[in-house]
Design an enzyme around this catalytic site. Structure first.
Site, short mmCIF file in Angstrom:
data_model
loop_
_atom_site.label_atom_id
_atom_site.label_comp_id
_atom_site.label_asym_id
_atom_site.label_seq_id
_atom_site.Cartn_x
_atom_site.Cartn_y
_atom_site.Cartn_z
CB SER A 40 -0.88 0.02 1.25
OG SER A 40 -0.08 0.31 2.36
CE LYS A 41 0.16 6.97 -3.94
NZ LYS A 41 -0.61 8.07 -4.46
NE ARG A 42 -2.31 4.52 5.87
CZ ARG A 42 -3.33 3.67 5.92
NH1 ARG A 42 -3.23 2.55 6.60
NH2 ARG A 42 -4.46 3.94 5.29
N GLY A 100 4.90 3.47 -0.16
CA GLY A 100 5.12 4.70 -0.91
C GLY A 100 4.58 4.63 -2.33
#
Ligand code: GLU
Length: 514
Positions: free
Chosen positions: A261-263, A266
């Protein structure tokens, strides 16, 4: 013991050989590489079977859906070259149909109004947990009399609509095209909610109503949706429709087995990021398709036609796909396999195509010349063809390859240390070489090589030292194509000019290093 006939298996839908698939993203964020992979698998399957691929935006969550996200998804798919035959349709446009389906189920006694309050449900849930009992809804409202219902409604009590799971023993199942037979005991299925107390139908139902309307034959989606599938099959049955064939793809996890995930990882999980990093769209498709699918051979590079030929649901893997990226690894800005596949396409696509892909970045960097599409076309194509073999992304042309196109280029500090600072004699030698080269005619591979070797011999300095120093001064790099190719590509005037000021340049580097 369960009798065999107690299992209702949805074996194969009667698709009449027709294939209609869909990609129904929820527009609540960027296009994730996992989402793109889902789209790609559906698209390939449709192409392979001369079927249809529908794009449907599941925007019923009005609070979380954004126009920006819709545009990002459409842009991302378009950039990847994933085209759709129908749509985009918007789920929100069919709200009436979704409500009508819920109404129909209610009228036919296949669903019921549930007036239990959240507090009551929470309390029962906690009690069940404490007593280690099943935490399913206890069906309090399933058998309310019409009078009781009327009374509660008259009192203005809010209600949700729950699906009435048929009173059957045994199991219900389906034949997943990837995972095989998946079944569940009827007794384990909750009377799930299909309409919220504000009257809005849940995704689970909308999705089925839309798939029925769009005559979807195959649902290819992530395993994260498997919790819905059996319930959805029950909805198909209640709506008297044949369910589609289901194929659930493995999740994409990092080497530590975490969902990407982006969290936690990145930008590297967003399709847009690959575009910004200079990926070739097809190379990203080629990479993504190998995340959770394999051809049964060692082949890793596929053209579009090859992939359409080779693709099948049966070769989607059952187990998790690994996105081999460790955040913070300085060597790899994404999965090394993605980089290698991109580099392969960079080396092997027709050079005209690469030229077209490089142009926007050159324009953005202010180093594009219209002549690259005019009188300097041949030079431009030859030069990018010469330098591409060492590059990994389209960005490398305007960074590592910058010195071929402008005098404003950077020097790799490692190259400066190794090839210039260690050899102070180059401060005089390189300008001297410039003098020697300035009248050289013609300027080609042979004459430049002869001139350089003669110069090395006369000065008694090893040719290698001169060549490395020259390379660093004229390109800023430590490595590159053969030096005489470089000299020819950059041209006499620019080579001579750059070498002439090598003395001052090296002095500046010495000051910086001191
Ligand atoms: N809207 C769902 C999602 O974005 C898709 C569900 C489905 O494929 O049935 O995950």
């Amino acid at each position: 013991m369960m009798k065999k006939e107690d299992t209702t298996v949805q074996d194969k839908a009667s698709t009449n050989g027709e294939v209609i698939v869909r990609f129904p993203p929820s527009p609540t964020g960027y296009l994730h590489i996992g989402g793109a992979r889902t789209a790609i698998f559906n698209w390939l399957f449709a192409k392979k079977h001369h079927g249809k691929f529908i794009l449907r935006i599941e925007d019923t969550d009005a609070e979380r859906s954004t126009q920006e996200s819709i545009e990002g998804i459409l842009d991302g798919l378009t950039w990847l070259g994933i085209d759709w035959d129908q749509g985009p349709y918007f789920q929100s446009a069919f709200a009436e149909e979704h409500r009508a389906a819920a109404e129909k189920l209610l009228e036919e006694g296949k669903a019921y109004k549930c007036f239990c309050t959240k507090e009551e449900l929470d309390r029962k849930r906690e009690q069940a947990l404490a007593e280690k009992r099943d935490i399913k809804y206890d069906r309090t409202c399933r058998n309310l009399t019409p009078e009781e219902i009327a009374e509660k409604e008259a009192a203005g009590l809010p209600y949700v609509i729950r699906f009435k799971v048929p009173d059957r023993t045994g199991k219900i199942g389906y034949r997943d095209q990837v995972l095989g037979l998946i079944e569940k005991d009827y007794s384990e299925i909750d009377d799930f909610v299909i309409v919220r107390s504000d009257g809005s139908p849940l995704y689970l139902l909308c999705n089925v109503v839309d798939d029925i309307r769009d005559r979807i034959t195959h649902v290819i989606r992530g395993q994260d949706h498997m919790t819905n599938t059996i319930k959805q099959i029950l909805l198909y049955e209640a709506l008297e429709k044949t369910p589609p064939v289901f194929a659930h793809m493995p999740l994409t996890l990092d080497p530590q087995k975490r969902k990407i995930s982006k969290r936690s990882h990145g930008e590297v999980v967003a399709v847009q990021w690959y575009r910004e990093q200079g990926f070739i769209p097809w190379a990203l498709v080629n990479f993504l398709v190998l995340l959770g699918w394999n051809p049964g051979t060692d082949q890793e590079i596929f053209t579009k036609e090859e992939l359409i030929q080779a693709f099948s649901l049966e070769r989607i893997s059952k187990s998790n796909a690994v996105f081999n990226y460790r955040k913070g690894d300085p060597k790899f800005f994404t999965d090394p396999k993605a980089i290698n596949i991109n580099a392969w396409w960079l080396r092997n696509l027709p050079i005209e195509e690469i030229a077209d892909m490089v142009k926007p970045d050159f324009q953005a960097q202010g180093i594009w010349e219209p002549a690259y599409e005019g009188e300097k076309r041949d030079w431009f194509l030859e030069t990018i063809d010469m330098i591409r073999s060492r590059f990994h992304t389209l960005k490398d042309f305007a960074t590592l390859g910058r010195a071929y196109f402008t005098d404003d280029y950077q020097f790799d500090p490692k190259a400066v240390r190794k090839n210039l600072l260690k050899h102070p004699e180059l401060k005089d030698l390189l300008p001297e070489l410039a003098e020697r080269l300035k009248d050289l005619e013609p300027w080609d591979l042979q004459t430049t090589e002869d001139a350089l070797r003669a110069f090395a011999e006369e000065t008694g300095v090893k040719a290698g030292i001169i060549i490395n120093g020259l390379r660093t001064v004229v390109t800023g790099q430590i490595k590159g194509p053969g030096i005489f190719d470089v000299m020819v590509a950059i041209g006499k005037d620019r080579i001579v000019a750059r070498l002439s000021r090598a003395g001052e340049l090296i002095e500046e580097f010495e000051k910086e290093a001191a």
